[in-house]
Design a protein around this motif. Structure first.
Motif, PDB file in Angstrom:
ATOM      1  N   GLY A  94       0.830  -1.188   0.000  1.00 17.68           N
ATOM      2  CA  GLY A  94       0.000   0.000   0.000  1.00 17.68           C
ATOM      3  C   GLY A  94       0.866   1.239   0.000  1.00 17.68           C
ATOM      4  O   GLY A  94       2.037   1.204   0.397  1.00 17.68           O
ATOM      5  N   SER A  95       0.315   2.342  -0.436  1.00 20.42           N
ATOM      6  CA  SER A  95       1.071   3.585  -0.531  1.00 20.42           C
ATOM      7  C   SER A  95       0.526   4.633   0.434  1.00 20.42           C
ATOM      8  O   SER A  95       1.220   5.055   1.349  1.00 20.42           O
ATOM      9  N   ALA A  96      -0.712   5.053   0.257  1.00 22.37           N
ATOM     10  CA  ALA A  96      -1.299   6.040   1.160  1.00 22.37           C
ATOM     11  C   ALA A  96      -1.380   5.492   2.578  1.00 22.37           C
ATOM     12  O   ALA A  96      -1.128   6.197   3.557  1.00 22.37           O
ATOM     13  N   VAL A  97      -1.751   4.217   2.701  1.00 17.28           N
ATOM     14  CA  VAL A  97      -1.764   3.514   3.980  1.00 17.28           C
ATOM     15  C   VAL A  97      -1.014   2.205   3.789  1.00 17.28           C
ATOM     16  O   VAL A  97      -1.342   1.418   2.903  1.00 17.28           O
ATOM     17  N   VAL A  98       0.011   1.971   4.608  1.00 16.67           N
ATOM     18  CA  VAL A  98       0.858   0.784   4.473  1.00 16.67           C
ATOM     19  C   VAL A  98       0.356  -0.314   5.404  1.00 16.67           C
ATOM     20  O   VAL A  98       0.196  -0.102   6.612  1.00 16.67           O
ATOM     21  N   GLU A 329     -11.012   4.172   5.426  1.00 16.31           N
ATOM     22  CA  GLU A 329     -11.330   2.744   5.518  1.00 16.31           C
ATOM     23  C   GLU A 329     -10.048   1.922   5.542  1.00 16.31           C
ATOM     24  O   GLU A 329      -9.942   0.941   6.291  1.00 16.31           O
ATOM     25  N   ALA A 330      -9.062   2.336   4.743  1.00 13.24           N
ATOM     26  CA  ALA A 330      -7.787   1.623   4.729  1.00 13.24           C
ATOM     27  C   ALA A 330      -7.103   1.710   6.087  1.00 13.24           C
ATOM     28  O   ALA A 330      -6.492   0.741   6.555  1.00 13.24           O
ATOM     29  N   ALA A 380       5.437   6.685   2.863  1.00  8.26           N
ATOM     30  CA  ALA A 380       4.526   7.144   3.911  1.00  8.26           C
ATOM     31  C   ALA A 380       5.169   6.978   5.284  1.00  8.26           C
ATOM     32  O   ALA A 380       6.106   6.196   5.474  1.00  8.26           O
ATOM     33  N   GLU A 381       4.672   7.737   6.264  1.00  9.45           N
ATOM     34  CA  GLU A 381       5.121   7.599   7.637  1.00  9.45           C
ATOM     35  C   GLU A 381       4.058   6.862   8.452  1.00  9.45           C
ATOM     36  O   GLU A 381       2.869   6.900   8.138  1.00  9.45           O
TER      37      GLU A 381
END
Length: 674
Positions: A94-98, A329-330, A380-381
């Motif tokens: 995942g990118s926005a949320v890992v 949701e992620a 992402a952090e």
């Protein structure tokens, strides 16, 4: 999920065969040509021209939305047959949320969490135009000391098989409003063959068969086979590695792409993922090295996969793609997956959950404030542990414990320096006044002088030490000739790491993860496979193991005898008859059960021929007669065995019941390939 061929078999076959009948040889070869996606800039006119001519079947990598829309429009509206493009890429986390790493998800022992995480990864990928994710890539771990443990799925083929099946189902989801992506079961890591571990190739076949039976992946990459038979290097029947013959696997079999690569002098390992160069394949078809039937078989699967995705029923995009996946949701899914992936390894005396009334909480360790460690290099952090404690309003003090002793771009040193001694002294003085000390460490190697000295100094001033490890490798260190009283492993949890750990530390969520490998020292002492603790106590009651006409039936009662609700994992282990190289105990099945305090539940397990049987090196599958041991417990060390004699009549009945499934019939064709 992606629509499976049985759901629309006649329509799919008719469409595919009609299209194949009017395709030129060049257009057929183009369908197995994946070209690198243009990153950050528009594609050159040469690529546009090849797309118009039908010589590109898809792109590999990440493509800017506007350029992908342009290329897809050219393929659908300006090529002769209007065949849409695939966009293939590695699944990632995942990118926005890992999401949690593969090893962290293996620690969860939760197919549900894996499937939900994979669905979010697929939704994000589809929003970016990606339609074929080349994963899950499944490799087993040979032990806790491996360097790349984060990418492994643990040590058990059965556990990895269930979780990989769940990931395939998640990636290929389909409902009224949304559709997933094509998944690819990859067991092509060389470790399946090259590692000196008995039965590793047989494990590879078993895992592949399990996933094919449970999840129907749209594509597979089975990789190499042992060199037990000579490989002519030709594309004839004797050298084929594919499993896709009539009545067999109907998805994209990348072994067929590798066969074509061998016949054309291209790299058979790189070709499936980088695509095949068109011109060498055309030459091989022209001079007979590749038969028209062989080419049609490969192309038929690609067209069928595009049909399953609904690409032929979608208009070409005329504007940049926009994100429809819910980041919120992620985050919810990532948090739940992270919670279920935290393993409580020791808790005696019971320092967890934290009692806020017992005194000040001191957090020690730079890893506690690190927002990059849980996402393992992703852009992402993550939420750090300090962030998570603050969000829950948990009063605490924080000290680094060790100095920042190295540049991020330089190799790490575990040796003590003067600044470390000063930092350890400050931490020890703070620990003297604390009620509980939480020591948070990142990646811990075998020789960690600095970290060990820190823990020894803290323990000398305060015995209430909770060790939290955020690296991929779980640890169970010996400090001053004894084990630490409380260890929480929380490695590779992704974006929501710190919040999940804080919830477990405070008791807002009870830990329920289990080790996917054993943590044993050189003497074979330590924590066994399947070990893990919670905040309640569980036990097994009456257990029976009985043999029916074609399976073993196991029944047991799980009791929650503790003061609070919790989740336990009941595990079944199998030991095959000795003398056939299969005497080691291995996981055969498991169930995760949530029970309220004082609740009990009877559980049933059925062990059939697919679990009792074994693959031989040449791909054959046999069910041996003889004495088996079936053990039931809450970890491998806590499992109690029952001996069971399997007569020939039952073994034959089990074999007959498997003939219609992919195990073992699917792999019968491999025998000629080694």
């Amino acid at each position: 999920m992606v629509r499976h061929p049985p759901d629309h078999a006649a329509e799919r076959e008719r469409f595919t065969e009609d299209l194949l009948a009017i395709m030129t040889v060049e257009e057929k070869v183009g369908q197995i040509a994946l070209v690198p996606a243009p990153e950050g800039e528009a594609a050159d006119e040469a690529l546009h021209d090849r797309v118009r001519r039908g010589l590109v079947g898809g792109l590999a990598g990440t493509c800017p939305a506007d350029e992908l829309a342009t290329l897809q429009r050219l393929a659908i509206e300006e090529s002769r047959l209007g065949i849409p493009l695939l966009l293939a890429d590695a699944p990632g986390r995942g990118s926005a949320v890992v999401m949690p790493s593969p090893f962290a998800l293996a620690t969860s022992w939760s197919p549900e969490m894996v499937e939900r995480s994979a669905r979010q990864i697929a939704a994000e990928a589809r929003d970016r135009g990606k339609t074929w994710l080349l994963g899950p890539e499944v490799a087993l771990s040979g032990g806790n000391g491996e360097d790349d443990l984060a990418s492994s799925w643990g040590a058990s083929v059965v556990l990895a098989g269930h979780l990989a099946s769940a990931m395939v189902r998640g990636l290929q989801f389909w409902d009224q409003d949304e559709i997933g992506v094509l998944a690819c079961l990859r067991v092509d890591d060389p470790s399946w063959i090259t590692r000196r571990i008995d039965g590793r190739f047989a494990q590879k076949l078993r895992l592949a068969a399990q996933v094919l039976r449970e999840a129907a992946p749209a594509s597979v990459a089975l990789g190499s086979f042992p060199a037990t038979a000579p490989d002519s290097g030709e594309a004839g029947e004797g050298a084929k590695r594919s499993i896709g013959w009539p009545g067999g696997f109907e998805g994209i079999d990348l072994a067929e792409w590798a066969d074509i690569a061998r016949a054309t002098g291209q790299d058979p390992v790189e070709a499936p993922y980088g695509g095949l160069a068109v011109e060498p394949v055309l030459e091989a078809v022209a001079d007979g090295r590749i038969s028209p039937r062989q080419l049609d078989d490969v192309v038929r699967r690609v067209i069928g996969a595009k049909y399953d995705l609904g690409l032929f029923h979608t208009e070409a995009p005329r504007a940049p793609l926009t994100s429809t996946a819910s980041v919120e949701e992620a985050r919810v899914v990532a948090l739940d997956a992270a919670r279920h992936s935290i393993a409580l390894l020791r808790n005696d005396p019971a320092l967890l959950p934290l009692d806020r009334a017992s005194g000040e909480i001191l957090v020690v360790g730079q890893a506690a404030a690190d927002r990059t460690l849980p996402v393992a290099g992703a852009e992402a952090e993550a939420i750090s542990l300090i962030d998570g404690l603050d969000a829950l309003d948990v009063a605490h003090r924080y000290v680094a414990g060790l100095s920042l002793r190295h540049d991020q771009n330089q190799p790490r040193s575990d040796k003590l320096v003067d600044a470390d001694r000063m930092a350890i002294g400050m931490a020890s003085e703070a620990a003297r006044r604390a009620g509980t000390v939480i020591v948070v460490l990142g990646e811990v190697g075998k020789r960690c002088e600095a970290e060990r000295t820190l823990i020894e100094a803290l323990q000398a001033t305060n015995p209430n030490i909770v060790l939290v490890t955020l690296g991929s490798r779980p640890v169970d260190p010996v400090i001053r000739d004894s084990k630490l009283p409380c260890i929480l492993h929380a490695g590779g949890l992704g974006s929501m790491s710190g919040k999940a750990i804080a919830e477990v530390l405070t008791g807002a969520f009870a830990p329920c993860a289990r080790l996917p490998l054993a943590l044993l020292d050189d003497a074979g002492v330590g924590l066994s496979f399947g070990h893990g603790l919670g905040y309640s106590d569980f036990g097994l009651g009456e257990t029976t193991v009985e043999l029916s006409h074609d399976r073993v039936v196991v029944s047991t009662v799980l009791h929650n005898v503790g003061p609070c609700a919790g989740t336990e994992t009941v595990q079944i282990y199998l030991r095959r008859p000795r003398g056939r190289g299969q005497a080691a105990s291995e996981l055969a099945d498991f169930q995760r059960i949530a029970l309220a305090a004082s609740e009990s539940r009877r559980l049933m397990f059925e062990i059939g021929g697919s679990q009792l049987g074994r693959f031989e090196r040449h791909g054959g599958f046999v069910i041996d007669t003889g004495v088996y041991e079936v053990a039931v417990g809450l970890s491998e060390a806590r499992a109690h065995a029952t001996r069971l004699s399997l007569p020939r009549a039952v073994a034959e009945a089990m074999s007959r019941s498997l003939t219609s499934g992919p195990l073992p019939a699917l792999f019968g064709k491999m025998r000629h390939a080694g």
